[in-house]
Design a protein around this motif. Structure first.
Motif, mmCIF file in Angstrom:
data_model
loop_
_atom_site.group_PDB
_atom_site.id
_atom_site.type_symbol
_atom_site.label_atom_id
_atom_site.label_comp_id
_atom_site.label_asym_id
_atom_site.label_seq_id
_atom_site.Cartn_x
_atom_site.Cartn_y
_atom_site.Cartn_z
ATOM 1 N N UNK A 175 0.864 -1.176 0.000
ATOM 2 C CA UNK A 175 0.000 0.000 0.000
ATOM 3 C C UNK A 175 0.899 1.225 0.000
ATOM 4 N N UNK A 176 0.295 2.396 -0.208
ATOM 5 C CA UNK A 176 1.074 3.641 -0.238
ATOM 6 C C UNK A 176 1.030 4.324 1.120
ATOM 7 N N UNK A 177 2.128 4.992 1.478
ATOM 8 C CA UNK A 177 2.152 5.854 2.658
ATOM 9 C C UNK A 177 1.314 7.103 2.338
ATOM 10 N N UNK A 178 0.907 7.831 3.375
ATOM 11 C CA UNK A 178 0.055 9.005 3.129
ATOM 12 C C UNK A 178 0.678 10.032 2.182
ATOM 13 N N UNK A 179 2.021 10.139 2.168
ATOM 14 C CA UNK A 179 2.662 11.152 1.305
ATOM 15 C C UNK A 179 3.069 10.581 -0.057
ATOM 16 N N UNK A 180 2.746 9.319 -0.320
ATOM 17 C CA UNK A 180 3.114 8.690 -1.589
ATOM 18 C C UNK A 180 1.933 8.653 -2.558
ATOM 19 N N UNK A 181 2.270 8.600 -3.853
ATOM 20 C CA UNK A 181 1.253 8.337 -4.871
ATOM 21 C C UNK A 181 1.131 6.824 -5.032
ATOM 22 N N UNK A 182 -0.070 6.371 -5.294
ATOM 23 C CA UNK A 182 -0.341 4.915 -5.341
ATOM 24 C C UNK A 182 -0.721 4.506 -6.759
ATOM 25 N N UNK A 183 0.044 3.535 -7.274
ATOM 26 C CA UNK A 183 -0.263 2.992 -8.597
ATOM 27 C C UNK A 183 -0.716 1.549 -8.402
ATOM 28 N N UNK B 97 -4.992 3.491 -11.195
ATOM 29 C CA UNK B 97 -4.986 2.037 -11.306
ATOM 30 C C UNK B 97 -4.621 1.648 -12.744
ATOM 31 N N UNK B 98 -3.536 0.884 -12.887
ATOM 32 C CA UNK B 98 -3.082 0.471 -14.223
ATOM 33 C C UNK B 98 -4.156 -0.322 -14.944
ATOM 34 N N UNK C 283 4.383 4.504 -5.164
ATOM 35 C CA UNK C 283 4.331 3.128 -4.683
ATOM 36 C C UNK C 283 3.523 2.319 -5.696
ATOM 37 N N UNK C 284 4.125 1.218 -6.175
ATOM 38 C CA UNK C 284 3.481 0.431 -7.220
ATOM 39 C C UNK C 284 3.114 -0.950 -6.688
ATOM 40 N N UNK C 285 1.885 -1.340 -6.893
ATOM 41 C CA UNK C 285 1.419 -2.664 -6.474
ATOM 42 C C UNK C 285 2.172 -3.747 -7.261
ATOM 43 N N UNK C 286 2.247 -4.962 -6.747
ATOM 44 C CA UNK C 286 2.919 -6.042 -7.489
ATOM 45 C C UNK C 286 2.212 -6.309 -8.819
#
Ligand code: AMP
Ligand code: MG
Length: 320
Positions: free
Chosen positions: A243-251, A267-268, A297-300
């Motif tokens: 998962x992403x930290x609060x200050x990270x972007x989440x892909x 979301x890819x 932060x990129x999901x597997x």
């Protein structure tokens, strides 16, 4: 069994219609057979990589019918005009700065700010490009790592029914790939020798032209320098993140497990479709690459099919 049809008006019209639908068509050019897809359609471009089983995203050559069709895609310069007037249509590919508003999938140029463009001379390629009226991304129509195809039979053997249609136009006249010349950075440089010789280029340019020294193994990219110039985010990339930290972007990829708030999220492919993920990869990395974000932060991503190439690219993006 792949569908192989001889080139005539009906098969050209059918091929153009398939390309407009995002399907893949193998077609003859004077160099080798190409596996074409709509370069403006990320899903079609992803399907090209999938069909070839490429383990990485090598940028693809964009084919158009005439020089006017390039005006909306690349930034012209004087040397490009000169080489275009001398060698197009023909076995020459020019690397030029990509126009900011170019309607080409970022995946086709592997995230680069340049485009490789070519105007083939083969009459069937010319007819097809005119009929479809779209820029067509087309690498050689063979499985990755295999010999380039110079007959429709080679294509059928190498790709099977991964091409939705194979246009059969006899044996390729030249039989080796186009010469690739970089005009996007400094003095012109030959990145790949091919159908137009160094001497022919020097004659027209009135100057010596350097040839990129390939120190790499045959399977490695023709130019490590080209890889270094691949789009790399300015902020860190964290792979296989839960998962992403609060200050990270989440892909994300597939079902999105990120519950707590984060700096941004994309979301890819919500459906977990690797083809869709590949089509979105470069555009989404760019969108999340903001100084305000601590990292992406990129999901597997499963390392199967196009996932291999996606992971390859992400690993390069994560190296700083
Ligand atoms: P193929 O896919 O077999 O047609 O080969 C295409 C060649 O063009 C490869 O050597 C690519 O690395 C090269 N190429 C395509 N686009 C670019 C680009 N934007 N910059 C540099 N090289 C490129
Ligand atoms: Mg090839």
């Amino acid at each position: 069994m792949p569908t192989v049809v001889p080139v005539d008006d009906a098969s050209i019209a059918r091929a153009a219609a398939l390309l407009r639908e995002g399907k893949l068509v193998a077609f003859p050019t004077e160099t080798v057979y190409g596996l074409g897809g709509d370069a403006t359609n990320g899903q079609a471009v992803a399907a090209i990589y999938a069909a070839k089983g490429r383990p990485n995203f090598n940028p693809l050559i964009i084919h158009v019918a005439d020089a006017v069709a390039l005006d909306n895609l690349i930034e012209w310069n004087d040397i490009a005009r000169l080489l275009a007037a001398s060698f197009w249509p023909g076995p020459l590919t020019l690397i030029l700065p990509r126009r900011k508003d170019a309607a080409i999938s970022l995946l086709a140029s592997a995230g680069l700010d340049t485009l490789a463009v070519r105007i083939p001379s083969h009459p069937a390629a010319q007819k097809l490009l005119r009929a479809v009226g779209l820029p067509i991304a087309a690498p050689s129509a063979n499985a990755s790592g295999k010999l380039s195809p110079t007959t429709p039979l080679h294509v059928a053997e190498s790709l099977g029914d991964k091409a939705d249609l194979i246009l059969a136009g006899g044996r390729s006249q030249i039989g080796i790939e186009s010469t690739v010349v970089n005009l996007a950075a400094g003095a012109p440089m030959i990145l790949r020798p091919g159908g137009i010789t160094r001497e022919q280029l020097e004659m027209v340019l009135g100057q010596k032209i350097a040839v990129f020294e390939a120190t790499a193994t045959p399977d490695a990219p023709a130019s490590p320098g080209m890889l270094a110039s691949h789009y790399a985010p300015n902020i860190p990339v964290r792979l296989n993140a839960e998962s992403a930290e609060p200050n990270e972007a989440w892909l994300a990829f597939g079902a999105d497990k990120q519950i707590r708030p984060c700096a941004a999220r994309l979301n890819l492919s919500p459906q977990g479709d690797l083809n869709e993920a590949a089509a979105n990869l470069f555009a989404m990395l760019r969108e999340l690459d903001k100084p305000a974000h601590a990292a992406i932060a990129v999901a597997p991503i499963p390392a199967i099919g196009l996932g291999v190439a996606i992971n390859d690219r992400l690993q390069r993006a994560a190296v700083r």
